[in-house]
Design a protein around this motif. Structure first.
Motif, PDB file in Angstrom:
ATOM      1  N   GLY B  87      46.231 -73.675  42.381  1.00 34.02           N
ATOM      2  CA  GLY B  87      46.792 -72.922  41.250  1.00 34.02           C
ATOM      3  C   GLY B  87      45.774 -71.959  40.670  1.00 34.02           C
ATOM      4  N   ALA B  88      44.517 -72.400  40.604  1.00 38.33           N
ATOM      5  CA  ALA B  88      43.444 -71.548  40.080  1.00 38.33           C
ATOM      6  C   ALA B  88      43.242 -70.327  40.963  1.00 38.33           C
ATOM      7  CB  ALA B  88      42.142 -72.352  39.980  1.00 38.33           C
ATOM      8  N   VAL B  89      43.222 -70.556  42.274  1.00 36.59           N
ATOM      9  CA  VAL B  89      43.072 -69.431  43.211  1.00 36.59           C
ATOM     10  C   VAL B  89      44.253 -68.468  43.044  1.00 36.59           C
ATOM     11  CG1 VAL B  89      43.057 -68.803  45.655  1.00 36.59           C
ATOM     12  CG2 VAL B  89      41.725 -70.780  44.867  1.00 36.59           C
ATOM     13  N   ALA B  90      45.443 -69.039  42.924  1.00 36.87           N
ATOM     14  CA  ALA B  90      46.642 -68.199  42.825  1.00 36.87           C
ATOM     15  C   ALA B  90      46.634 -67.352  41.550  1.00 36.87           C
ATOM     16  CB  ALA B  90      47.894 -69.069  42.880  1.00 36.87           C
ATOM     17  N   VAL B  91      46.281 -67.938  40.411  1.00 35.12           N
ATOM     18  CA  VAL B  91      46.309 -67.133  39.174  1.00 35.12           C
ATOM     19  C   VAL B  91      45.211 -66.073  39.200  1.00 35.12           C
ATOM     20  CG1 VAL B  91      47.540 -68.821  37.754  1.00 35.12           C
ATOM     21  CG2 VAL B  91      45.012 -68.861  37.800  1.00 35.12           C
ATOM     22  N   GLU B  92      44.072 -66.366  39.817  1.00 34.99           N
ATOM     23  CA  GLU B  92      43.042 -65.319  39.965  1.00 34.99           C
ATOM     24  C   GLU B  92      43.573 -64.172  40.831  1.00 34.99           C
ATOM     25  OE1 GLU B  92      40.086 -64.810  38.554  1.00 34.99           O
ATOM     26  OE2 GLU B  92      40.253 -66.669  37.404  1.00 34.99           O
ATOM     27  N   LEU B  93      44.284 -64.519  41.896  1.00 39.54           N
ATOM     28  CA  LEU B  93      44.820 -63.476  42.791  1.00 39.54           C
ATOM     29  C   LEU B  93      45.909 -62.661  42.103  1.00 39.54           C
ATOM     30  CD1 LEU B  93      44.874 -65.427  46.180  1.00 39.54           C
ATOM     31  CD2 LEU B  93      43.499 -63.386  45.665  1.00 39.54           C
ATOM     32  N   VAL B  94      46.777 -63.333  41.349  1.00 40.23           N
ATOM     33  CA  VAL B  94      47.816 -62.578  40.622  1.00 40.23           C
ATOM     34  C   VAL B  94      47.155 -61.664  39.589  1.00 40.23           C
ATOM     35  CG1 VAL B  94      49.764 -62.754  39.024  1.00 40.23           C
ATOM     36  CG2 VAL B  94      49.659 -64.268  41.003  1.00 40.23           C
ATOM     37  N   HIS B  95      46.159 -62.189  38.883  1.00 37.20           N
ATOM     38  CA  HIS B  95      45.438 -61.376  37.889  1.00 37.20           C
ATOM     39  C   HIS B  95      44.841 -60.136  38.550  1.00 37.20           C
ATOM     40  CE1 HIS B  95      43.011 -60.330  34.483  1.00 37.20           C
ATOM     41  NE2 HIS B  95      41.884 -60.638  35.077  1.00 37.20           N
ATOM     42  N   ASN B  96      44.203 -60.345  39.677  1.00 39.09           N
ATOM     43  CA  ASN B  96      43.497 -59.224  40.308  1.00 39.09           C
ATOM     44  C   ASN B  96      44.444 -58.265  41.041  1.00 39.09           C
ATOM     45  OD1 ASN B  96      40.505 -59.426  39.779  1.00 39.09           O
ATOM     46  ND2 ASN B  96      41.051 -61.539  40.236  1.00 39.09           N
ATOM     47  N   PHE B  97      45.554 -58.788  41.561  1.00 42.43           N
ATOM     48  CA  PHE B  97      46.609 -57.890  42.064  1.00 42.43           C
ATOM     49  C   PHE B  97      47.041 -56.950  40.943  1.00 42.43           C
ATOM     50  CE2 PHE B  97      51.069 -58.581  40.612  1.00 42.43           C
ATOM     51  CZ  PHE B  97      51.661 -57.438  41.133  1.00 42.43           C
ATOM     52  N   SER B  98      47.259 -57.506  39.750  1.00 44.89           N
ATOM     53  CA  SER B  98      47.762 -56.657  38.664  1.00 44.89           C
ATOM     54  C   SER B  98      46.693 -55.669  38.198  1.00 44.89           C
ATOM     55  CB  SER B  98      48.310 -57.505  37.512  1.00 44.89           C
ATOM     56  OG  SER B  98      47.266 -58.005  36.717  1.00 44.89           O
ATOM     57  N   LEU B  99      45.420 -56.069  38.236  1.00 43.56           N
ATOM     58  CA  LEU B  99      44.351 -55.131  37.843  1.00 43.56           C
ATOM     59  C   LEU B  99      44.252 -53.962  38.825  1.00 43.56           C
ATOM     60  CD1 LEU B  99      41.412 -57.502  36.764  1.00 43.56           C
ATOM     61  CD2 LEU B  99      43.134 -56.424  35.315  1.00 43.56           C
ATOM     62  N   VAL B 100      44.312 -54.276  40.124  1.00 42.53           N
ATOM     63  CA  VAL B 100      44.190 -53.216  41.137  1.00 42.53           C
ATOM     64  C   VAL B 100      45.341 -52.207  40.987  1.00 42.53           C
ATOM     65  CG1 VAL B 100      44.306 -52.758  43.636  1.00 42.53           C
ATOM     66  CG2 VAL B 100      42.824 -54.579  42.767  1.00 42.53           C
ATOM     67  N   HIS B 101      46.555 -52.717  40.774  1.00 46.72           N
ATOM     68  CA  HIS B 101      47.689 -51.805  40.601  1.00 46.72           C
ATOM     69  C   HIS B 101      47.639 -51.098  39.237  1.00 46.72           C
ATOM     70  CE1 HIS B 101      50.647 -53.273  43.965  1.00 46.72           C
ATOM     71  NE2 HIS B 101      49.513 -52.807  44.432  1.00 46.72           N
ATOM     72  N   ASP B 102      47.252 -51.833  38.188  1.00 51.38           N
ATOM     73  CA  ASP B 102      47.200 -51.204  36.850  1.00 51.38           C
ATOM     74  C   ASP B 102      46.173 -50.075  36.807  1.00 51.38           C
ATOM     75  OD1 ASP B 102      49.079 -53.013  36.066  1.00 51.38           O
ATOM     76  OD2 ASP B 102      47.863 -53.984  34.527  1.00 51.38           O
ATOM     77  N   ASP B 103      45.019 -50.301  37.428  1.00 53.11           N
ATOM     78  CA  ASP B 103      43.991 -49.248  37.426  1.00 53.11           C
ATOM     79  C   ASP B 103      44.536 -47.967  38.047  1.00 53.11           C
ATOM     80  OD1 ASP B 103      42.070 -50.792  36.203  1.00 53.11           O
ATOM     81  OD2 ASP B 103      41.096 -51.408  38.065  1.00 53.11           O
ATOM     82  N   VAL B 140      48.817 -69.381  48.913  1.00 56.54           N
ATOM     83  CA  VAL B 140      47.847 -70.433  48.606  1.00 56.54           C
ATOM     84  C   VAL B 140      48.538 -71.626  47.941  1.00 56.54           C
ATOM     85  CG1 VAL B 140      45.859 -71.001  47.161  1.00 56.54           C
ATOM     86  CG2 VAL B 140      45.853 -68.889  48.506  1.00 56.54           C
ATOM     87  N   VAL B 141      49.455 -71.359  47.033  1.00 53.35           N
ATOM     88  CA  VAL B 141      50.177 -72.459  46.393  1.00 53.35           C
ATOM     89  C   VAL B 141      51.112 -73.144  47.388  1.00 53.35           C
ATOM     90  CG1 VAL B 141      51.944 -72.983  44.664  1.00 53.35           C
ATOM     91  CG2 VAL B 141      49.931 -71.660  44.030  1.00 53.35           C
ATOM     92  N   LEU B 142      51.769 -72.343  48.239  1.00 57.98           N
ATOM     93  CA  LEU B 142      52.670 -72.931  49.243  1.00 57.98           C
ATOM     94  C   LEU B 142      51.916 -73.823  50.223  1.00 57.98           C
ATOM     95  CD1 LEU B 142      54.858 -69.781  49.930  1.00 57.98           C
ATOM     96  CD2 LEU B 142      55.637 -71.885  48.823  1.00 57.98           C
TER      97      LEU B 142
END
Lengths: 344, 344
Positions: B87-103, B140-142
Motif C-alpha cells: 500500500g505504501a509503494v502504491a500511494v507513493e506511485l499514485v502521488h508521483n504519477f499525479s506530480l509528473v502529470h500536474d507539472d 503492486v497492490v494486486l
C-alpha cells in the motif's frame, strides 16, 4: 438470463458485434457516469455518444471489437457472456484512455473524422480525462464480483505497461535511422497486440478458465493484434482517406517507421536504400513527393510483405484456438477476419 | 521478521519516517524496475534516485510521509508494518504519477529545485511515465498476496478519481471569478485529502481491519490533507523560496484561487474586494506589485483564517483517531503535526 452470442437474428460479424455492443454499452455508460464532470463530458464525446456541446449523437460509438472479444472470451471458457462484461468495459476504457493520450502525444487534431479531445478542451483536460479512464477501467473489473478479479485486474495493469512501452518505443524510433523489423514487431506487439490479447483473454480469466484456454486466447489476441497493425500500416500509406479518416499518405508525412516501411528499408534493395535516405532527411513534402515515396515502399516489397505477414499472423491466430469449443471459436475467427480484412 | 515502527534508535518523526523509508524503498525500487526503459529512467530521476543522466544521486528521495502513514496504518489495525508495504509503494506511485502529470499541466519547469520530467524529456514522455506509474501502483497492490487486495485496489482507483476531479476543478477555477470557500475546500479535498486519506487507510484495509478502524483512519487522513493544503497555500504566498523550492509569491503570480485567497475575496471586506478586482484582471506583475497583493490577502484575513483552519483540521484529525491503539495513534499524530507544522 444468459444471452448466447451468435445465436440471435443478425448473423455473422455484424450480429456478434451488435449483440456485444447491446450487452456492454449500458455497463460502459454506467461506468463513465461515475467520472468527474469534465472527464465524463469529454469521455462521452470521445466515445461518440455526444457532440462537443454534450448533445446526444446518433452514432453507436464505433465497432467495439475489443468488447466483442471479451464477451466471447467468457463463452470460450464455458461461462455466460455476462461474465465477460466487466472485462469488456475495462478493455474499451483502456483502449480509449490510450487513444486520448496518443492523440495528444502525436498532436493529431482529428480522429474518426472528429476533432480530438485535446484539440477541443486543451492538453491538461485531455491528460486528466485519459487518466480518469485508466483508473475507471481497473475499478470496473475490481467491482465485478468475480472470484477471479485479481488476475483479471492484473492482466489489465500488465497490458497497460505493454501499451506504454509500445508507445515509448514508437516515439524513440522517430529519432532513429536503424530500426530493425524485429524491434518494430515488438513495438507493434505492445501498441496493438497487448490490448487485443487482453481483450481475447479477460472474459476467460474472469470466468476462472484453466491455463490452456487462457493461453490459447492470449496467443490468438496477440497474433490478430500484429495482423491488425500490419494492415493498419498499409492503410496508413495507401488507405482511402474517406475510409481511414486520416489524410492521404499520413504515416509517410509523419515519417513513421511503420512495419512496411521498416521492412522496405532493411530488405528492399535499391528502392529501400532510396527510401531510407529520404527518411533520414525528409524534406517538406507535397502529395506528389509522398506518392513517389509510397511507390518506393511498394517497389522495395514493403507492401507485399506486410499483406503476406498479416495473413500468416491471422492463420497462426486461428490455429491457436484449437482448445476452444467450436461455437465461440467460430465467433472469434469471424471477428479476427473482420479486424484483419479491412480495406487493405 | 516483524519490524515495529517507533521502537528503534531514532526517535520522533525522523525515526518514524526513516524506518518507513527503509522498509518501503526496496519495494518501491523493485516495482519501478518493472517499467519500460524510458518510464523507468524518468521515474528514477523524478523520485530523486538519479540525476538526469541516470547517475545515482545522493538524496534519499524525499520525506515519504505517505509511505509512513501507510505502514503505520497496518499497525493501527494490529498487523505487522510489512502488511502495509504494498500500500505504501502504491500511494507513493499514485502521488508521483499525479506530480509528473500536474507539472506538465501547470507548465512548471522546476520541482524540489530540480527540472521537471516534461521539461527534460518532453510532454509525450512525461504523459507516458505518469500513466506507467499509475498502472504500476495498482499492480503492486494486486500482487500483494493479501486476501484484502480487491478493497485495497478499489480504494486506489477511487482515490485516483478524486485526485483527478480535484485537479479538474483547480483548472476550471482558473476561468472563474466566483469560487466559494466550500468549492475550494472540495477541490483541496480531492487534490490533497483523497490521497492522504488513502495513505492513512490502505495499510488497515490490506490488514482486513473492521469498518470502525478504517473509517477513523480515512477521516484522519482527509483532515490532515486539508490542513496540509491550507498550510501549503500559505507557503505558496508567503513561504521562503529557499525552503519551498518555488519562486516568491508563485501562487499569486499564477493567479491561483487558493484557500486563503478565496477566503479573502469572499469574506475580506474592502481589501478582499480590491484583491478580487486584481484577480479578475491581473496585469503583468513585478515583485513589488505581488507583495502589495499578498498584503491584501493578509489584510482581508485570508492568512489568519487559513492558519486557524489548519489548526482546527489538525485537531479534528487527532480526535478521529480515538478508536486506534495508543502506539500507532501516537505515531500518526506525530506525522500529522510534522506535515502541518512546516514553515507556515
Amino acid at each position: 438470463m444468459t444471452t448466447t452470442m451468435g445465436s440471435a437474428a443478425a448473423t455473422g460479424v455484424p450480429g456478434i458485434l451488435g449483440r456485444a455492443r447491446d450487452l456492454v454499452q449500458p455497463a460502459l455508460r454506467k461506468a463513465v457516469a461515475r467520472l468527474d464532470e469534465s472527464s465524463r463530458a469529454q469521455s462521452a464525446y470521445h466515445l461518440g455518444w455526444t457532440d462537443r456541446d454534450g448533445v446526444p449523437a446518433a452514432g453507436n460509438g464505433g465497432k467495439a471489437v475489443r468488447s466483442a472479444l471479451a464477451v466471447v472470451s467468457a463463452q470460450a471458457a464455458g461461462a455466460a457472456v455476462e461474465t465477460g462484461v466487466p472485462g469488456a468495459v475495462a478493455v474499451e476504457l483502456v483502449h480509449n484512455f490510450s487513444l486520448v493520450h496518443d492523440d495528444l502525444m502525436d498532436g493529431d487534431t482529428e480522429r474518426r473524422h472528429r476533432a480530438t479531445v485535446w484539440s477541443l478542451w486543451g492538453a491538461p483536460s485531455a491528460i486528466l480525462t485519459g487518466d480518469a479512464m485508466l483508473a475507471l477501467a481497473l475499478e470496473v473489473v475490481l467491482d465485478s464480483g468475480s472470484p477471479h478479479t485479481v488476475p483479471a485486474a492484473r492482466l489489465l495493469t500488465e497490458t497497460t505497461r505493454r501499451l506504454i512501452e509500445g508507445q515509448a518505443l514508437d516515439i524513440a524510433f522517430e529519432e532513429r535511422d536503424d530500426v530493425a523489423v524485429a524491434e518494430c514487431v515488438a513495438m507493434a506487439g505492445g501498441k496493438t497486440g497487448a490490448l487485443l490479447s487482453a481483450s481475447a483473454a479477460i472474459g476467460a480469466v474472469l470466468a476462472g478458465a484453466g491455463q490452456e484456454v487462457v493461453s490459447a486466447l492470449t496467443v490468438f489476441g496477440e497474433e490478430i493484434g500484429l495482423a491488425f497493425q500490419l494492415v493498419d500500416d498499409v492503410l496508413g500509406i495507401w488507405g482511402d482517406p474517406a475510409v481511414t479518416g486520416k489524410p492521404v499518405y499520413s504515416d509517410l508525412h509523419a515519417g513513421k517507421k511503420s512495419l512496411p516501411v521498416t521492412y522496405a528499408t532493411t530488405h528492399g534493395g535499391a528502392p529501400g536504400r532510396e527510401l531510407a535516405e529520404w527518411l533520414a532527411a525528409p524534406e517538406p513534402s507535397d502529395e506528389a513527393e509522398l506518392a513517389r515515396v509510397a511507390a518506393l515502399v511498394a517497389a522495395a516489397g514493403g507492401r507485399e510483405w506486410a499483406v503476406a505477414e498479416a495473413a500468416h499472423r491471422l492463420a497462426a491466430a486461428e490455429q491457436a484456438l484449437a482448445p476452444i469449443p467450436a461455437g465461440p471459436r467460430a465467433d472469434l475467427i469471424d471477428i479476427a477476419r473482420f479486424i484483419v480484412h479491412r480495406e487493405a
